[in-house]
Design an enzyme around this catalytic site. Structure first.
Site, PDB file in Angstrom:
ATOM      1  N   TYR A 569      16.749 -10.380 -30.235  1.00  0.00           N
ATOM      2  CA  TYR A 569      15.730 -11.295 -30.740  1.00  0.00           C
ATOM      3  C   TYR A 569      15.760 -11.259 -32.270  1.00  0.00           C
ATOM      4  O   TYR A 569      15.771 -10.188 -32.881  1.00  0.00           O
ATOM      5  CB  TYR A 569      14.345 -10.878 -30.260  1.00  0.00           C
ATOM      6  CG  TYR A 569      14.034 -11.289 -28.842  1.00  0.00           C
ATOM      7  CD1 TYR A 569      12.833 -11.919 -28.523  1.00  0.00           C
ATOM      8  CD2 TYR A 569      14.928 -11.055 -27.802  1.00  0.00           C
ATOM      9  CE1 TYR A 569      12.533 -12.293 -27.224  1.00  0.00           C
ATOM     10  CE2 TYR A 569      14.646 -11.423 -26.511  1.00  0.00           C
ATOM     11  CZ  TYR A 569      13.437 -12.041 -26.224  1.00  0.00           C
ATOM     12  OH  TYR A 569      13.135 -12.409 -24.943  1.00  0.00           O
ATOM     13  N   GLY A 597     -14.376   0.237 -36.731  1.00  0.00           N
ATOM     14  CA  GLY A 597     -13.196   1.047 -36.434  1.00  0.00           C
ATOM     15  C   GLY A 597     -12.452   1.338 -37.713  1.00  0.00           C
ATOM     16  O   GLY A 597     -12.510   0.564 -38.674  1.00  0.00           O
ATOM     17  N   GLY A 599      -8.728   3.396 -39.400  1.00  0.00           N
ATOM     18  CA  GLY A 599      -7.453   4.053 -39.190  1.00  0.00           C
ATOM     19  C   GLY A 599      -6.949   4.665 -40.477  1.00  0.00           C
ATOM     20  O   GLY A 599      -7.692   4.860 -41.437  1.00  0.00           O
ATOM     21  N   TYR A 676     -19.118  -6.513 -27.094  1.00  0.00           N
ATOM     22  CA  TYR A 676     -19.036  -5.456 -26.090  1.00  0.00           C
ATOM     23  C   TYR A 676     -17.890  -4.488 -26.339  1.00  0.00           C
ATOM     24  O   TYR A 676     -17.611  -3.631 -25.518  1.00  0.00           O
ATOM     25  CB  TYR A 676     -18.915  -6.064 -24.690  1.00  0.00           C
ATOM     26  CG  TYR A 676     -20.137  -6.850 -24.308  1.00  0.00           C
ATOM     27  CD1 TYR A 676     -21.401  -6.263 -24.343  1.00  0.00           C
ATOM     28  CD2 TYR A 676     -20.043  -8.194 -23.939  1.00  0.00           C
ATOM     29  CE1 TYR A 676     -22.525  -6.987 -24.012  1.00  0.00           C
ATOM     30  CE2 TYR A 676     -21.168  -8.923 -23.607  1.00  0.00           C
ATOM     31  CZ  TYR A 676     -22.412  -8.318 -23.648  1.00  0.00           C
ATOM     32  OH  TYR A 676     -23.521  -9.024 -23.329  1.00  0.00           O
ATOM     33  N   ASP A 793       2.030  -4.248 -27.920  1.00  0.00           N
ATOM     34  CA  ASP A 793       1.076  -3.143 -27.679  1.00  0.00           C
ATOM     35  C   ASP A 793      -0.064  -3.634 -26.803  1.00  0.00           C
ATOM     36  O   ASP A 793      -1.234  -3.442 -27.113  1.00  0.00           O
ATOM     37  CB  ASP A 793       0.546  -2.599 -29.004  1.00  0.00           C
ATOM     38  CG  ASP A 793      -0.197  -1.262 -28.816  1.00  0.00           C
ATOM     39  OD1 ASP A 793      -0.124  -0.700 -27.697  1.00  0.00           O
ATOM     40  OD2 ASP A 793      -0.844  -0.795 -29.768  1.00  0.00           O
ATOM     41  N   ASN A 798      -6.685  -2.676 -26.452  1.00  0.00           N
ATOM     42  CA  ASN A 798      -6.464  -3.772 -27.389  1.00  0.00           C
ATOM     43  C   ASN A 798      -6.990  -5.099 -26.853  1.00  0.00           C
ATOM     44  O   ASN A 798      -6.566  -6.164 -27.298  1.00  0.00           O
ATOM     45  CB  ASN A 798      -4.977  -3.901 -27.715  1.00  0.00           C
ATOM     46  CG  ASN A 798      -4.512  -2.815 -28.665  1.00  0.00           C
ATOM     47  OD1 ASN A 798      -5.280  -2.355 -29.502  1.00  0.00           O
ATOM     48  ND2 ASN A 798      -3.272  -2.385 -28.532  1.00  0.00           N
TER      49      ASN A 798
END
Length: 978
Positions: A569, A597, A599, A676, A793, A798
């Site tokens: 690809y 969140g 990271g 949620y 992922d 996710n």
């Protein structure tokens, strides 16, 4: 009348006795002279009405008896006349008169009863591939349309055929297994009206077409004396008529006690368990036990072996010679196999009386429950000369200890341990190496550091050898230098087939005396110090470089494909994608709230955007941004993510771009806010209230359960991850349709949820929800595939959830702390979600649309296990990779319908080209979700503004659309009434 009949009977008996005593004037008929008795009335059928008298007369020279048969039952009398004063429908049947010669005549009597047209004999059984009789004979032969009908107006199977007989009933021809539990009525028309019999339920006995299926719980057993022996034999057949037993081969006598238990599994599956137990096994109980089963088709058997030993044992089998030769710097694996019973309790490798704590592993040779064979491997890497010697493997269990020693010899060039001048005029060299070094002495004139042209070799005065603990051979060699008369240099040269080395002694005469000799040192202290310092610097640089490379590099997970060449690809460089500045939103109209969140590189923050919908309206959004410590690489990656989102456009089931701030400060990416949080934590919160049904009529039960419980977290619960804060609401009982309809157009336009509708997070979770989540995520992935976008992922963590239980696919990217997330495993210099990755991605680093389909199958497993981690209890190690290569796949999760597990298995096909496309997956799931759910989802999709409706085409066709669709407007920035 009865008194007269009794007198007549008495008179007949008296005459019979007199005839026996005196003889008869009429001779008895011989067997060849018998003739059929005659019946009056002389007809084959007689019809009487209920309540009338049945009078039948049988005429014959000898004695006769009457037999009446109906519905398989019979009765008889020994008179020549049968009289039933008041006939009933149950008197319908066949009346037979039989004489002494065994000859008989019959008449069939119908007792016409308006209230009872059929005689019914229940229950109704049939054998597969045979005819069966529905016993519903008529009491009135003059009715019409005598046949069978299905219960409740249901049609009979198309292939069902039958023949009718008013006297016996209706015979079904060639009964099939599919007729089992078929509900039937006998029917007939009388005076223009249809009359039905009682209900028959046909129970079909399956035809036996194969021998029983027999299996045992364990094929072999190894026990010590006194331990219990127990084995289970499982017999499966279509019928309970199967016979089974345990037999000990070549020994009819056994102390084993059998126990049997059986049950039906469904209509045509019979299961029997035959357990054989010896409470305290002895050595003479050893042998082969056979579980034998047979039916009318044939027999089958399976055996299990019992071996009883007096005490436990350990037998070690080295998988190589106990003497191993290896070159310096090479690797070697010391492998031993051993059998142990009971299981080994302690294992260790010992080197030079020192226990090795690492570099070795011990594991069963197979996963078979009866396995007693184990393997232990010691991995020695880059062996040095001083690491040779004896390596001992020791193992023990509760009964015995055992060990084996392997001798490792490392082929090394000679090393001169010492070279010195002794006071007695002797020069001595102590040399170690393997194979045994040869030591030669040479002399050259002049006080040279080395001998350019050696003379010799000299005579050796003494030489002996020994073995060092490390396996090297140590040679001690010496010569007498007292006879030397001139200045010179003496060389001690040691060599073997690996290499050679030398040491030098130089000396000079001063006058009549000889100067004390000193061994020559090759390197000066300054040179040694320089080398050490340089080595330390190299080590420091390597450590710093390693730590830098280990630092996780952030990149956009979503990749846009430009070209496909076979399995290769070519991706579009996201930095080359265009960015439309119409997405720009003023920074001063954002009010930031709590962090959702964070990271290693950035974070996602809840914010309120003013004027995003219209000038006086506020909207809750999620803003992705970098931390102040981010570098240029991370800033470019976030900008690339923004360009990819703007290129993709909008879809109901992805987290859509709302705007961005790229000028006048750090880059901010504004996306939809999903109250949620992620689907993984949502599923785990709902485990206790899950309803294993997708029927709408369970809705009120589920809600009642939730109202009795303490409130679960919802969009109003500030303790939840990724949650909005709103005041509490009052509740009424909603329906599933209300639950999803409350979102109206999803989360694209923020609005208050009607207080009369219960919050989605307080409703119970059911199977319909799981199917809906599966369907929505497949739709979202089909959209990404249509845009030539590979996710890489895809997992429940996710997927975000918003009002109406609408799922949205996202890429947390820089906002996920993958360093502390156990789902991401270090592989090379990257952290990868290995358990979600397709084999071609794990082993070949190939990411394709098909590898996303594999990840979707893992997502389905997460979903229907209510948030369990895939491959439970299995660490990501060499064994895991081996099992994936060998085709290991997970079993069906607890709540998955069979159809959904079939989809999972097709997603996990080892051949990527055999996996379904997301478009095909959507079509498969559409067949399973309820019409109401599908209708609600369609309405939500239709009412969302500016929705694109991409068609998922073949991968090779998708490529033509790359780069041709960039949104020039902000499709989500619309008025509420749009």
């Amino acid at each position: 009348m009865r008194g007269a009949r009794g007198a007549w009977d008495f008179l007949c008996v008296l005459l019979l006795l007199l005839r026996v005593q005196t003889g008869s004037s009429q001779p008895s008929a011989s067997p060849g002279e018998w003739s059929l008795p005659s019946i009056h009335p002389a007809t084959s059928e007689l019809i009487v009405s209920a309540g009338d008298e049945i009078r039948l007369l049988c005429t014959d020279p000898g004695f006769v008896k009457w037999t009446f048969e109906t519905l398989g039952q019979s009765s008889e009398i020994t008179h020549n006349e049968w009289i039933t004063e008041k006939a009933e429908a149950t008197n319908t049947g066949n009346y037979t008169c039989t004489n002494g010669g065994g000859l008989s005549s019959s008449i069939y009597v119908f007792v016409r009863d308006p209230a009872k047209l059929f005689l019914v004999d229940l229950p109704l059984y049939g054998k597969e591939d045979h005819d069966t009789l529905v016993r519903c004979p008529l009491t009135d032969p003059e009715v019409t349309n005598y046949s069978l009908r299905g219960c409740e107006g249901k049609p009979l199977p198309k292939d069902l055929t039958f023949v009718t007989d008013p006297k016996a009933g209706i015979t079904i021809r060639n009964v099939k297994r599919e007729y089992h539990r078929l509900c039937l009525h006998c029917s007939a028309d009388r005076k223009g009206k249809s009359v039905l019999s009682k209900k028959f339920t046909l129970k079909v006995r399956a035809a036996i077409r194969a021998v029983p299926v027999v299996s045992v719980s364990k094929a072999s057993h190894l026990l010590r004396e006194g331990e219990e022996f127990s084995v289970m034999c499982l017999i499966k057949d279509v019928s309970s008529s199967v016979d089974s037993m345990w037999i000990k081969e070549n020994s009819p006598q056994t102390n084993a006690q059998p126990q049997s238990n059986s049950w039906h599994q469904g209509d045509f599956n019979f299961v029997r368990q035959e357990r054989l137990t010896i409470s305290s096994a002895r050595v003479n109980d050893s042998g082969v036990f056979m579980c034998y089963a047979n039916n009318t088709f044939g027999s089958a058997n399976v055996t299990t072996t019992l071996e009883v030993v007096a005490k436990g044992f350990i037998n070690i089998f080295p998988m190589m010679n106990t003497t191993i030769f290896v070159n310096d710097g090479e690797n070697v694996d010391l492998i031993v196999e051993y059998e142990a019973y009971p299981k080994p309790e302690h294992q260790r490798w010992v080197y030079m009386n020192r226990t090795l704590t690492d570099k070795w592993e011990d594991y069963p040779k197979s996963d078979n429950e009866s396995n007693i064979r184990y393997v232990s491997e010691l991995h020695l890497t880059r062996l040095k000369g001083n690491e040779g010697g004896t390596y001992t493997f020791q193992v023990s269990n509760s009964d015995v200890n055992s060990s084996v020693t392997l001798n490792v010899y490392v082929n090394t060039k000679p090393e001169i341990l010492t070279h010195e001048s002794l006071v007695s005029g002797i020069l001595q060299c102590l040399v170690a190496g393997f194979p045994e070094p040869t030591v030669d002495w040479y002399f050259c004139p002049g006080a040279e550091q080395r001998c350019p042209v050696p003379v010799g070799p000299l005579d050796v005065q003494m030489q002996n050898s020994s073995v060092s603990p490390s396996g090297k051979l140590v040679v001690q060699s010496s010569i007498d230098y007292s006879a030397f008369k001139h200045n010179g240099t003496v060389e001690c040269r040691a060599s073997n087939n690996v290499g050679k080395t030398s040491a030098f002694f130089n000396f000079a005469f001063k006058g009549n005396s000889k100067e004390q000799m000193h061994p020559h040192t090759l390197f000066t202290p300054l040179l040694i110090g320089f080398v050490i310092a340089a080595g330390m610097m190299c080590i420091i640089v390597m450590i710093l470089t390693y730590k830098y490379l280990q630092k996780p590099m952030y990149e956009v997970q979503w990749k846009v494909v430009e070209e496909i060449n076979g399995n290769n690809y070519v991706y579009i460089d996201p930095t080359q994608l265009p960015y439309d500045h119409k997405w720009e939103f003023p920074r001063n109209r954002l009010s930031f709230g709590k962090t959702l969140g964070a990271g290693a590189f950035g974070k996602v923050v809840e914010a309120t955007a003013y004027g995003l919908i219209k000038s006086d309206a506020a909207m809750t959004v999620a803003v992705k941004m970098l931390k102040p410590s981010a570098h240029l690489t991370e800033r470019e990656a976030l900008m690339s993510e923004l360009k990819v989102l703007s290129y993709l456009g909008n879809h109901m089931n992805i987290v859509n771009l709302l705007g961005a701030c790229t000028v006048g400060g750090p880059t901010l990416v504004i996306t939809e806010y999903c109250c949620y949080g992620d689907l993984l934590n949502f599923l785990r919160r709902k485990r206790d209230s899950f309803i294993c049904s997708k029927q709408e009529d369970h809705a009120e039960v589920a809600l009642y359960k939730n109202l009795l419980q303490s409130k679960e977290s919802s969009c109003n619960d500030s303790t939840n991850e990724y949650m909005d804060m709103k005041p509490g609401v009052s509740y009424v009982v909603p329906t599933k349709a209300d639950k999803r309809r409350s979102a109206r157009i999803g989360s694209y336009i923020e609005r208050d949820v009607t207080p009369a509708i219960m919050e989605d997070d307080e409703l119970a979770l059911d199977l319909e929800d799981l199917l809906s989540f599966s369907y929505q995520v497949a739709k979202g992935m089909a959209f990404l595939a249509s845009k030539n976008c590979i996710h890489r992922d895809l997992a429940a963590r996710n997927i975000l959830l918003t009002h109406g239980r609408i799922t949205k696919i996202c890429d947390f990217g820089l906002a996920r702390d993958i360093k502390n997330d156990s789902n991401y495993v270090v592989k090379g210099n990257a952290r990868l979600p290995v358990k979600w990755m397709a084999p071609e991605s794990i082993f070949n680093c190939v990411y394709t649309f098909e590898s996303d389909v594999w990840s979707y199958g893992i997502f389905l497993w997460e979903l229907f296990s209510l948030g369990s981690s895939p491959y439970p209890g299995m660490p990501v190690d060499s064994k895991f990779y081996k099992m994936i290569k060998e085709g290991f796949r997970m079993l069906s999760p607890e709540h998955a319908p069979a159809e959904m597990y079939d989809i999972m298995k097709t997603c996990w096909d080892a051949d990527p080209l055999k996996r379904p496309t997301f478009k095909q997956i959507v079509q498969l799931i559409e067949k399973q979700i309820s019409d109401s759910t599908n209708h609600i989802y369609s309405n939500l999709a239709n009412c969302s503004p500016n929705r694109e409706r991409p068609t998922a085409v073949d991968h090779c066709v998708r490529i033509n659309s790359v780069g041709s669709s960039t949104s020039s407007t902000q499709p989500l920035l619309v008025h509420e009434d749009a």
